[in-house]
Motif scaffolding. Structure first.
Motif, PDB file in Angstrom:
ATOM      1  N   ASP A  64       0.807  -1.221   0.000  1.00  0.00           N
ATOM      2  CA  ASP A  64       0.000   0.000   0.000  1.00  0.00           C
ATOM      3  C   ASP A  64       0.839   1.269   0.000  1.00  0.00           C
ATOM      4  O   ASP A  64       0.406   2.315  -0.491  1.00  0.00           O
ATOM      5  CB  ASP A  64      -0.917   0.023   1.225  1.00  0.00           C
ATOM      6  CG  ASP A  64      -0.112  -0.057   2.515  1.00  0.00           C
ATOM      7  OD1 ASP A  64       0.450  -1.132   2.789  1.00  0.00           O
ATOM      8  OD2 ASP A  64      -0.036   0.957   3.243  1.00  0.00           O
ATOM      9  N   TYR A  86      -2.185  -5.690   2.034  1.00  0.00           N
ATOM     10  CA  TYR A  86      -1.945  -4.704   3.091  1.00  0.00           C
ATOM     11  C   TYR A  86      -2.880  -5.003   4.255  1.00  0.00           C
ATOM     12  O   TYR A  86      -3.812  -5.808   4.124  1.00  0.00           O
ATOM     13  CB  TYR A  86      -2.170  -3.288   2.557  1.00  0.00           C
ATOM     14  CG  TYR A  86      -3.607  -2.982   2.185  1.00  0.00           C
ATOM     15  CD1 TYR A  86      -4.436  -2.256   3.045  1.00  0.00           C
ATOM     16  CD2 TYR A  86      -4.160  -3.436   0.983  1.00  0.00           C
ATOM     17  CE1 TYR A  86      -5.764  -2.006   2.712  1.00  0.00           C
ATOM     18  CE2 TYR A  86      -5.471  -3.177   0.650  1.00  0.00           C
ATOM     19  CZ  TYR A  86      -6.265  -2.462   1.518  1.00  0.00           C
ATOM     20  OH  TYR A  86      -7.579  -2.219   1.196  1.00  0.00           O
ATOM     21  N   LEU A  87      -2.621  -4.339   5.392  1.00  0.00           N
ATOM     22  CA  LEU A  87      -3.410  -4.608   6.590  1.00  0.00           C
ATOM     23  C   LEU A  87      -4.734  -3.863   6.553  1.00  0.00           C
ATOM     24  O   LEU A  87      -5.780  -4.448   6.274  1.00  0.00           O
ATOM     25  CB  LEU A  87      -2.607  -4.251   7.841  1.00  0.00           C
ATOM     26  CG  LEU A  87      -3.284  -4.511   9.190  1.00  0.00           C
ATOM     27  CD1 LEU A  87      -3.659  -5.985   9.341  1.00  0.00           C
ATOM     28  CD2 LEU A  87      -2.392  -4.065  10.346  1.00  0.00           C
ATOM     29  N   ASN A  88      -4.695  -2.559   6.820  1.00  0.00           N
ATOM     30  CA  ASN A  88      -5.940  -1.780   6.870  1.00  0.00           C
ATOM     31  C   ASN A  88      -5.753  -0.345   6.391  1.00  0.00           C
ATOM     32  O   ASN A  88      -6.588   0.511   6.683  1.00  0.00           O
ATOM     33  CB  ASN A  88      -6.510  -1.780   8.293  1.00  0.00           C
ATOM     34  CG  ASN A  88      -5.523  -1.262   9.320  1.00  0.00           C
ATOM     35  OD1 ASN A  88      -4.503  -0.673   8.974  1.00  0.00           O
ATOM     36  ND2 ASN A  88      -5.805  -1.490  10.593  1.00  0.00           N
ATOM     37  N   GLU A  89      -4.682  -0.078   5.661  1.00  0.00           N
ATOM     38  CA  GLU A  89      -4.371   1.278   5.212  1.00  0.00           C
ATOM     39  C   GLU A  89      -5.074   1.529   3.871  1.00  0.00           C
ATOM     40  O   GLU A  89      -4.440   1.678   2.821  1.00  0.00           O
ATOM     41  CB  GLU A  89      -2.860   1.467   5.075  1.00  0.00           C
ATOM     42  CG  GLU A  89      -2.063   1.062   6.305  1.00  0.00           C
ATOM     43  CD  GLU A  89      -1.724  -0.428   6.317  1.00  0.00           C
ATOM     44  OE1 GLU A  89      -2.293  -1.194   5.509  1.00  0.00           O
ATOM     45  OE2 GLU A  89      -0.892  -0.826   7.140  1.00  0.00           O
ATOM     46  N   HIS A  90      -6.407   1.607   3.919  1.00  0.00           N
ATOM     47  CA  HIS A  90      -7.202   1.608   2.692  1.00  0.00           C
ATOM     48  C   HIS A  90      -6.920   2.824   1.812  1.00  0.00           C
ATOM     49  O   HIS A  90      -6.820   2.702   0.589  1.00  0.00           O
ATOM     50  CB  HIS A  90      -8.689   1.530   3.041  1.00  0.00           C
ATOM     51  CG  HIS A  90      -9.050   0.338   3.875  1.00  0.00           C
ATOM     52  ND1 HIS A  90      -8.903  -0.947   3.406  1.00  0.00           N
ATOM     53  CD2 HIS A  90      -9.530   0.234   5.148  1.00  0.00           C
ATOM     54  CE1 HIS A  90      -9.290  -1.804   4.353  1.00  0.00           C
ATOM     55  NE2 HIS A  90      -9.660  -1.113   5.413  1.00  0.00           N
ATOM     56  N   SER A 111      -6.936  -6.665   1.499  1.00  0.00           N
ATOM     57  CA  SER A 111      -6.735  -6.276   2.900  1.00  0.00           C
ATOM     58  C   SER A 111      -6.771  -7.542   3.756  1.00  0.00           C
ATOM     59  O   SER A 111      -7.834  -8.120   3.987  1.00  0.00           O
ATOM     60  CB  SER A 111      -7.832  -5.297   3.331  1.00  0.00           C
ATOM     61  OG  SER A 111      -7.699  -4.979   4.705  1.00  0.00           O
ATOM     62  N   ASP A 113      -4.706  -9.585   7.207  1.00  0.00           N
ATOM     63  CA  ASP A 113      -3.734  -9.632   8.302  1.00  0.00           C
ATOM     64  C   ASP A 113      -2.850 -10.850   8.082  1.00  0.00           C
ATOM     65  O   ASP A 113      -3.317 -11.993   8.162  1.00  0.00           O
ATOM     66  CB  ASP A 113      -4.457  -9.726   9.647  1.00  0.00           C
ATOM     67  CG  ASP A 113      -3.508  -9.568  10.827  1.00  0.00           C
ATOM     68  OD1 ASP A 113      -2.298  -9.811  10.670  1.00  0.00           O
ATOM     69  OD2 ASP A 113      -3.996  -9.208  11.925  1.00  0.00           O
TER      70      ASP A 113
END
Length: 291
Positions: A64, A86-90, A111, A113
């Motif tokens: 991201d 990616y984790l949660n960095e939308h 997205s 984990d």
């Protein structure tokens, strides 16, 4: 006015690379690029692709922002389609996706984990459903939590650092390994901390050393198949991980103790990943490229 140095060469296309940064801190890892000041430089407008990765499919974790974003853009210029994990960095992920699409390549966002035990299976399944094959894996996700002493590193921190920084590399590589063919590659992001061993990054440095050994062993294991495995060991690079890790006063002078007297920018690493992922690096395997 903050000090800057020029890059690229001619004044008509000169940009400014910061030497120092405004003090800043983000309370949550792995950090958000859109909150950084100044924004990292992820694209060299003078970098023109020559088809080195035409129609290749590349999976990039931590794709991201930061190094992952720069690699995604360079790969797209070389003709690759991307899967950015990616984790949660939308917001950051969508910015990277738009940059790739503007170049004319396809870009799938996932997205996930990477600490989840089935993350690798989910990534591979979605990639094959969308693109049909996998040629390149860039294991790039990472976290770091500086602590003043060994005693300050909790079991929870230790488990998180190892889970994200090396165990996810192992699990995802294991799931991807059956799919690449001769000439394809895996590139792992390690760190100069594998050799330097910052006193405040004991667990982080340990995982980065593990990545170097993992890279060497996996390179031997996959050589018969013709799949190359290498690593890149960045020094201090201006990515979201920095303000999400260090106190604001440390961020201010990031990279000042390096020979270049400044932090690197993500775009400056991208060509190394292109080299290792493409036929330009056809006789390079099991190596760690320091930068």
């Amino acid at each position: 006015m903050k000090p800057v140095i020029p890059y690229y060469g001619s004044m008509t296309d000169c940009k400014d690379v910061p030497i120092t940064f405004p003090p800043q801190y983000q309370a949550q890892q792995p950090g958000m690029e859109y909150l950084m000041n100044p924004l990292p430089i992820f694209d060299n407008p003078n970098y023109v692709g020559t088809g080195k990765l035409t129609n290749k499919i590349a999976v990039i974790t931590g794709g991201d922002s930061g190094i992952g974003r720069a690699v995604a853009v360079a790969f797209a210029k070389e003709g690759a389609d991307l899967i950015l994990v990616y984790l949660n960095e939308h917001q950051d992920a969508e910015t990277t996706q738009k940059a790739v699409q503007k170049i004319g390549r396809r870009c799938l966002l996932l997205s996930i984990d990477l600490r989840e035990r089935n993350a690798g299976e989910r990534i591979v399944t979605k990639t094959l459903e969308t693109f049909g094959h996998i040629n390149i894996l860039i294991n790039n996700a990472g976290v770091q939590f500086p602590q003043p002493s060994l005693e300050a590193i909790s079991d929870q921190q230790l488990e998180t650092t190892f889970d994200v920084n090396i165990e996810s590399f192992f699990r995802l590589s294991r799931t991807v390994a059956p799919h690449p063919h001769s000439g394809d590659s895996i590139v792992n992001t390690t760190s100069v901390q594998a050799n330097i061993g910052n006193s405040q990054l004991i667990d982080y440095a340990s995982t980065k050393g593990a990545i170097v050994s993992f890279t060497r062993a996996l390179a031997h294991n996959l050589a018969e198949k013709g799949v190359r495995v290498n690593a890149v060991a960045p020094g201090p690079i201006w990515t979201p991980l920095q303000p999400a890790s260090w106190p604001a006063d440390v961020v201010k002078t990031l990279g000042a103790d390096t020979p270049m007297k400044r932090a690197g920018q993500p775009f400056e690493l991208a060509p190394v990943y292109v080299l290792l992922a493409s036929d330009d690096g056809s006789y390079i395997t099991g190596q760690t490229m320091a930068s």
